[in-house]
Design a protein around this motif. Structure first.
Motif, short mmCIF file in Angstrom:
data_model
loop_
_atom_site.label_atom_id
_atom_site.label_comp_id
_atom_site.label_asym_id
_atom_site.label_seq_id
_atom_site.Cartn_x
_atom_site.Cartn_y
_atom_site.Cartn_z
N VAL B 85 0.78 -1.36 -0.20
CA VAL B 85 -0.19 0.32 -0.15
C VAL B 85 0.92 1.65 -0.22
CG1 VAL B 85 -2.03 1.31 0.82
CG2 VAL B 85 -1.80 -1.52 0.67
N TYR B 86 0.63 1.97 -0.95
CA TYR B 86 1.47 3.72 -1.04
C TYR B 86 0.89 5.00 -0.82
CZ TYR B 86 4.41 0.69 -3.99
OH TYR B 86 5.85 -0.52 -4.00
N TYR B 87 1.19 5.33 0.58
CA TYR B 87 0.49 6.55 1.24
C TYR B 87 1.26 7.64 0.96
CZ TYR B 87 -1.83 3.20 4.34
OH TYR B 87 -2.64 2.23 5.08
N CYS B 88 0.28 8.48 0.23
CA CYS B 88 0.76 10.45 -0.42
C CYS B 88 -0.05 11.09 1.13
CB CYS B 88 0.00 10.59 -1.42
SG CYS B 88 -0.07 12.18 -1.53
N LEU B 89 1.30 11.64 1.23
CA LEU B 89 0.71 12.50 2.78
C LEU B 89 0.91 14.06 2.40
CD1 LEU B 89 2.57 9.65 5.91
CD2 LEU B 89 -0.04 10.03 4.39
N VAL B 90 0.91 15.15 3.20
CA VAL B 90 1.04 16.03 2.38
C VAL B 90 1.24 17.41 4.18
CG1 VAL B 90 0.52 18.67 1.88
CG2 VAL B 90 -0.18 16.55 0.85
N GLY B 91 2.27 17.92 4.82
CA GLY B 91 2.63 18.34 5.81
C GLY B 91 3.68 19.25 5.81
N ASP B 92 3.28 20.40 6.35
CA ASP B 92 4.30 21.03 7.04
C ASP B 92 5.53 21.06 8.47
OD1 ASP B 92 3.08 24.01 8.76
OD2 ASP B 92 2.74 21.70 8.87
N TYR B 93 6.81 21.20 8.28
CA TYR B 93 7.33 21.56 9.04
C TYR B 93 6.91 22.35 10.17
CZ TYR B 93 9.92 17.14 7.17
OH TYR B 93 9.92 16.00 6.73
N HIS B 94 6.79 21.72 11.64
CA HIS B 94 6.55 23.16 11.84
C HIS B 94 8.12 23.36 12.67
CE1 HIS B 94 2.38 22.77 12.94
NE2 HIS B 94 2.78 21.31 11.60
N SER B 95 7.72 24.76 13.93
CA SER B 95 8.85 25.37 14.22
C SER B 95 9.88 24.61 15.30
CB SER B 95 8.33 26.97 15.13
OG SER B 95 7.66 26.53 16.00
N GLY B 96 8.98 23.76 15.85
CA GLY B 96 9.87 22.58 16.23
C GLY B 96 10.53 21.23 15.53
N GLY B 97 10.58 21.49 14.45
CA GLY B 97 10.85 20.55 13.61
C GLY B 97 10.65 18.69 13.77
N TYR B 98 8.97 18.89 13.56
CA TYR B 98 8.18 18.05 13.65
C TYR B 98 7.45 18.18 12.40
CZ TYR B 98 4.84 21.08 16.37
OH TYR B 98 3.69 22.12 16.79
N GLN B 99 6.88 17.12 12.09
CA GLN B 99 5.50 17.13 10.83
C GLN B 99 4.71 16.32 11.47
OE1 GLN B 99 6.31 15.08 7.38
NE2 GLN B 99 6.00 16.59 5.88
N LYS B 100 2.93 16.86 11.48
CA LYS B 100 1.90 16.44 11.45
C LYS B 100 1.53 16.07 10.47
CE LYS B 100 -2.37 16.81 14.14
NZ LYS B 100 -3.07 17.65 14.86
N VAL B 101 1.37 14.82 9.52
CA VAL B 101 0.31 14.56 8.66
C VAL B 101 -1.04 13.64 8.75
CG1 VAL B 101 3.13 14.28 7.37
CG2 VAL B 101 2.25 12.10 8.43
N THR B 102 -1.29 13.54 8.04
CA THR B 102 -3.02 12.67 7.79
C THR B 102 -2.52 11.95 6.78
OG1 THR B 102 -3.30 15.07 8.82
CG2 THR B 102 -5.23 13.03 6.99
N PHE B 103 -2.78 10.54 6.50
CA PHE B 103 -3.11 9.44 5.79
C PHE B 103 -4.34 9.22 5.06
CE2 PHE B 103 0.75 6.47 7.08
CZ PHE B 103 0.82 7.47 8.01
#
Lengths: 112, 113
Positions: B85-103
């Motif tokens: 299964v191949y997932y496409c995710l979109v999300g930005d990197y926050h100032s803390g260097g983390y990335q919240k994504v939605t599957f």
């Protein structure tokens, strides 16, 4: 490098019991995430730790779920009491600063 | 978080090139596009990430048009082991260097001998 480790890989419990899932992130990764996929549904975000602090717990379904990350190392996710709808695969992921997500193999939880 | 839309499933013969397109019409300016691969009983595994134009690594290429409202993952000469299964995710990197994504739903690729 060691990957993200989750334990147990499978857990079968009865409704009303308590289960604790554990995640060991990659050493040095400050960011730790919990995700869940219930059968037939998409993978859903549960919460995000930065070190030992909860950055975002907006995805936690209810107060039967408690996540901790003492000392900013490993994390536990406790479900108490478990309900049938809690069955699914629980994934943990860790992330370094501005890096990609590394996922564990997941814990398959079955509540009977 | 930007929502992504992908085909639910695709079939391909061994040795063919496979292109999986993902739509993300409400992608934000700072969002990155990331693709993950998941085998049964395993967690998702990073394949490739890009912001715009084209990115290539040892396993795949990622094509992103100028408007960034879609992206295409290209797998050259697939083998049976690419069934996943191949997932496409979109999300930005926050100032803390983390990335919240939605599957999203992901695309189940079946490679046929």
């Amino acid at each position: 490098e060691a990957g993200v480790t989750q334990f147990p890989s499978h857990s079968v419990i009865e409704k009303g019991q308590t289960v604790t899932l554990r995640c060991d992130p990659i050493s040095g990764h400050d960011n730790l995430y919990w995700y869940r996929r219930v059968m037939g549904k998409e993978i859903k975000f549960l919460l995000h730790f930065v070190k030992e602090s909860k950055q975002d717990e907006s995805g936690m379904p209810n107060n039967r779920f408690l996540a901790e990350r003492t000392g900013g190392t490993y994390s536990t996710l406790k479900v108490q009491p478990a309900e049938l709808e809690d069955s699914g695969v629980y994934f943990c992921a860790s992330q370094g600063i501005n890096e990609k997500l590394f996922f564990g193999s997941g814990t398959q939880l079955s509540v009977l | 978080l930007a929502k992504t839309t992908q085909p639910i499933s695709m079939d391909s013969y061994e040795g063919q090139e496979v292109n999986i397109t993902c739509s993300h019409n409400n992608i934000a300016t700072n969002d990155y596009i990331t693709w993950y691969q998941q085998f049964p009983s395993q967690g998702p595994r990073f394949i490739i990430q890009g912001y715009k134009t084209k990115v290539t690594n040892e396993v795949a290429s990622l094509f992103i048009p100028a408007d960034r409202k879609s992206s295409t993952l290209s797998l050259p000469r697939v083998s049976l082991s690419d069934t996943a299964v191949y997932y496409c995710l979109v999300g930005d990197y926050h100032s803390g260097g983390y990335q919240k994504v939605t599957f999203g739903t992901g695309t189940k690729l079946q490679v046929i001998p």
